[in-house]
Design an enzyme around this catalytic site. Sequence first.
Site, PDB file in Angstrom:
ATOM      1  N   ASN A  21      -2.873  -8.894   2.284  1.00 43.50           N
ATOM      2  CA  ASN A  21      -1.518  -9.239   1.855  1.00 43.50           C
ATOM      3  C   ASN A  21      -0.998 -10.363   2.721  1.00 43.50           C
ATOM      4  O   ASN A  21      -1.435 -10.507   3.861  1.00 43.50           O
ATOM      5  CB  ASN A  21      -0.586  -8.037   2.062  1.00 43.50           C
ATOM      6  CG  ASN A  21      -0.754  -6.984   0.996  1.00 43.50           C
ATOM      7  OD1 ASN A  21      -1.184  -7.273  -0.110  1.00 43.50           O
ATOM      8  ND2 ASN A  21      -0.427  -5.761   1.331  1.00 43.50           N
ATOM      9  N   ASP A  29      -2.470  -1.960  -1.108  1.00 45.33           N
ATOM     10  CA  ASP A  29      -2.374  -0.743  -1.910  1.00 45.33           C
ATOM     11  C   ASP A  29      -3.749  -0.214  -2.320  1.00 45.33           C
ATOM     12  O   ASP A  29      -3.940   0.977  -2.477  1.00 45.33           O
ATOM     13  CB  ASP A  29      -1.542  -1.007  -3.171  1.00 45.33           C
ATOM     14  CG  ASP A  29      -0.070  -1.213  -2.818  1.00 45.33           C
ATOM     15  OD1 ASP A  29       0.396  -0.521  -1.897  1.00 45.33           O
ATOM     16  OD2 ASP A  29       0.594  -2.065  -3.435  1.00 45.33           O
ATOM     17  N   LYS A  78     -23.525 -10.214   1.764  1.00 46.04           N
ATOM     18  CA  LYS A  78     -22.649 -11.112   1.019  1.00 46.04           C
ATOM     19  C   LYS A  78     -23.040 -11.102  -0.465  1.00 46.04           C
ATOM     20  O   LYS A  78     -24.217 -11.260  -0.795  1.00 46.04           O
ATOM     21  CB  LYS A  78     -22.760 -12.525   1.586  1.00 46.04           C
ATOM     22  CG  LYS A  78     -21.844 -13.505   0.911  1.00 46.04           C
ATOM     23  CD  LYS A  78     -21.943 -14.900   1.505  1.00 46.04           C
ATOM     24  CE  LYS A  78     -21.120 -15.863   0.676  1.00 46.04           C
ATOM     25  NZ  LYS A  78     -21.275 -17.247   1.094  1.00 46.04           N
ATOM     26  N   ASP A 104      -0.979   6.329   1.502  1.00 49.62           N
ATOM     27  CA  ASP A 104       0.356   5.803   1.790  1.00 49.62           C
ATOM     28  C   ASP A 104       0.784   6.352   3.158  1.00 49.62           C
ATOM     29  O   ASP A 104       1.118   7.535   3.283  1.00 49.62           O
ATOM     30  CB  ASP A 104       1.344   6.205   0.694  1.00 49.62           C
ATOM     31  CG  ASP A 104       2.677   5.486   0.859  1.00 49.62           C
ATOM     32  OD1 ASP A 104       3.165   5.404   2.008  1.00 49.62           O
ATOM     33  OD2 ASP A 104       3.212   4.994  -0.144  1.00 49.62           O
ATOM     34  N   ILE A 105       0.758   5.491   4.152  1.00 53.26           N
ATOM     35  CA  ILE A 105       0.966   5.935   5.540  1.00 53.26           C
ATOM     36  C   ILE A 105       2.400   6.436   5.725  1.00 53.26           C
ATOM     37  O   ILE A 105       2.636   7.525   6.266  1.00 53.26           O
ATOM     38  CB  ILE A 105       0.668   4.773   6.516  1.00 53.26           C
ATOM     39  CG1 ILE A 105      -0.759   4.260   6.264  1.00 53.26           C
ATOM     40  CG2 ILE A 105       0.826   5.231   7.965  1.00 53.26           C
ATOM     41  CD1 ILE A 105      -1.055   2.914   6.887  1.00 53.26           C
ATOM     42  N   PHE A 149       9.911  -0.420   4.921  1.00 50.57           N
ATOM     43  CA  PHE A 149      10.298  -1.776   4.535  1.00 50.57           C
ATOM     44  C   PHE A 149       9.976  -1.979   3.065  1.00 50.57           C
ATOM     45  O   PHE A 149       9.008  -1.418   2.549  1.00 50.57           O
ATOM     46  CB  PHE A 149       9.547  -2.816   5.386  1.00 50.57           C
ATOM     47  CG  PHE A 149      10.345  -3.285   6.561  1.00 50.57           C
ATOM     48  CD1 PHE A 149      10.628  -2.419   7.609  1.00 50.57           C
ATOM     49  CD2 PHE A 149      10.844  -4.584   6.615  1.00 50.57           C
ATOM     50  CE1 PHE A 149      11.385  -2.826   8.692  1.00 50.57           C
ATOM     51  CE2 PHE A 149      11.606  -5.011   7.690  1.00 50.57           C
ATOM     52  CZ  PHE A 149      11.874  -4.135   8.731  1.00 50.57           C
ATOM     53  N   LYS A 184      12.350   3.104  -3.549  1.00 53.84           N
ATOM     54  CA  LYS A 184      11.408   3.411  -2.466  1.00 53.84           C
ATOM     55  C   LYS A 184      11.938   4.508  -1.557  1.00 53.84           C
ATOM     56  O   LYS A 184      11.198   5.370  -1.094  1.00 53.84           O
ATOM     57  CB  LYS A 184      11.169   2.133  -1.643  1.00 53.84           C
ATOM     58  CG  LYS A 184       9.708   1.828  -1.491  1.00 53.84           C
ATOM     59  CD  LYS A 184       9.438   0.414  -1.097  1.00 53.84           C
ATOM     60  CE  LYS A 184       8.900  -0.336  -2.305  1.00 53.84           C
ATOM     61  NZ  LYS A 184       8.272  -1.607  -1.979  1.00 53.84           N
TER      62      LYS A 184
HETATM   63  O1  C5P Z   1       6.196   0.520  -2.238  1.00 52.75           O
HETATM   64  P1  C5P Z   1       5.399   0.118  -1.043  1.00 52.75           P
HETATM   65  O2  C5P Z   1       4.205   0.991  -0.876  1.00 52.75           O
HETATM   66  O3  C5P Z   1       5.076  -1.344  -1.006  1.00 52.75           O
HETATM   67  O4  C5P Z   1       6.373   0.385   0.233  1.00 52.75           O
HETATM   68  C1  C5P Z   1       6.369  -0.387   1.372  1.00 52.75           C
HETATM   69  C2  C5P Z   1       6.611   0.462   2.593  1.00 52.75           C
HETATM   70  O5  C5P Z   1       5.639   1.493   2.675  1.00 52.75           O
HETATM   71  C3  C5P Z   1       6.469  -0.323   3.872  1.00 52.75           C
HETATM   72  O6  C5P Z   1       7.275   0.291   4.859  1.00 52.75           O
HETATM   73  C4  C5P Z   1       4.990  -0.138   4.187  1.00 52.75           C
HETATM   74  O7  C5P Z   1       4.699  -0.332   5.570  1.00 52.75           O
HETATM   75  C5  C5P Z   1       4.749   1.270   3.763  1.00 52.75           C
HETATM   76  N1  C5P Z   1       3.387   1.519   3.268  1.00 52.75           N
HETATM   77  C6  C5P Z   1       2.557   2.363   3.950  1.00 52.75           C
HETATM   78  N2  C5P Z   1       1.281   2.648   3.444  1.00 52.75           N
HETATM   79  C7  C5P Z   1       0.887   2.102   2.280  1.00 52.75           C
HETATM   80  C8  C5P Z   1       1.736   1.242   1.570  1.00 52.75           C
HETATM   81  C9  C5P Z   1       2.978   0.959   2.092  1.00 52.75           C
HETATM   82  O8  C5P Z   1       2.919   2.837   5.032  1.00 52.75           O
HETATM   83  N3  C5P Z   1      -0.329   2.375   1.846  1.00 52.75           N
END
Ligand code: C5P
Length: 416
Positions: free
Chosen positions: A224, A293, A303, A322-323, A341, A355
């Site tokens: 990203n 994601d 490669k 999703d952390i 964020f 969110k």
């Molecule tokens: O909706 P989205 O997943 O983009 O939300 C963004 C927020 O979630 C940010 O705070 C990002 O650091 C956190 N996040 C996360 N793990 C993920 C995706 C997003 O902690 N896999």
Amino acid sequence: MTDPTPPRGELDGRHIVLGLSGGIACYKAAELARALVKAGATVQVVMTASAEQFITPLTLQALSGRPVFGSTWDAREVDGHANNMAHINLTRGADAVLVAPASADFMARLLHGRADDLLSLLCLARAIDSCPLIIAPAMNREMWAHPATQRNVAQLRADGAHFFGPDSGAQACGEVGEGRMLEPDDLLEALIGFFRPKPLAGRRVLITAGPTFEPIDPVRGITNLSSGKMGFAIARAAVEAGAEVTLVAGPVHLATPRGVRRIDVRTAQQMFDAVMPLAPEHDVFIATAAVADWRPAHLSDQKIKKDGSKVAPLFELTENPDILAAVAQHCVAGRPFCVGFAAESHDLLKHSREKLERKRVPLIVGNLGPATFGRDDNTLVLVDAHGHRELPQADKLTLARSLIADVALRLEPAAR
Ligand code: C5P
């Protein structure tokens, strides 16, 4: 035409007595004097006779723009005080005395309350409650590690002195170890932080920052756009506010803010694995990382080559954990307090609010993605269950400080 209002210096209005004792690190004190002046401070240099063996008072006078003091018997007036008592007047009105470099011998003399030169004398004669003493040690690693020095450090701390450093690394004597004076930029950052309010004293803050990188094969991957600047600024602001800070960083080229424990990771899974066991030990979790994601379901260990068929390869993707949502789900009695964020390209408030609900966190910080990536300034909107508040355009450190101040107010009072 030049701008009539120069940018605010971080040390505007601060008066610093910069003391130099004898050591080769005196050469760094010249740069430090310059950096302090550039940050807006007035700098009054005081040197011991040993310091003058390493660097001339003239250099420090030119850089600080003020006469340098060295002798207890110097009868010049200080800032309009006509009583000719430099050892008293030099610290009256000063915001801090910073001794950089502080030699082992100078620290030993301070410890005993000796006053046999102007610098140790003014340290003793300063108003202990209103003029803090900050010591930036500089010496050979064996001298630093010696039980006598360590005893002195412990006692000086107990007497109320603050320490910046020392650092460890290559030393002028050719040895490698702990005892190097901090670099001028680090001392400046530490001093700026020293004067900031401490609403997070005794708190632990965990932050994710930067992008993640999801490898496809050994030479390419999915990532990203994220410079990590916002997360690193938040880490610095949290340290300034007195917190113990752990920063889990994806691949970025940024220096670690002083005093921050940094853990480098590459992939979302690694970030998840680093964060999850740490989260329960922290009071606040701020997820600024732009986590990918998805990741390729299969990692090719070689490669992937074009095969001449003109048919592009298809990659199967699998979702990353999703952390933020996982940390929020494991919260116990609201701890850690979770901040997410949202980097959006449009409908910032609507997406931030979504969110907030989807991730079940108490605070989302929204910003417009393409307008902020890699830049030094930004505009934020803080969205919670009750409404929203905008933090107007500013540099990322200023915004980070406002965010940290806001988060500090939302925490339950610390257990005593
Ligand atoms: O909706 P989205 O997943 O983009 O939300 C963004 C927020 O979630 C940010 O705070 C990002 O650091 C956190 N996040 C996360 N793990 C993920 C995706 C997003 O902690 N896999």
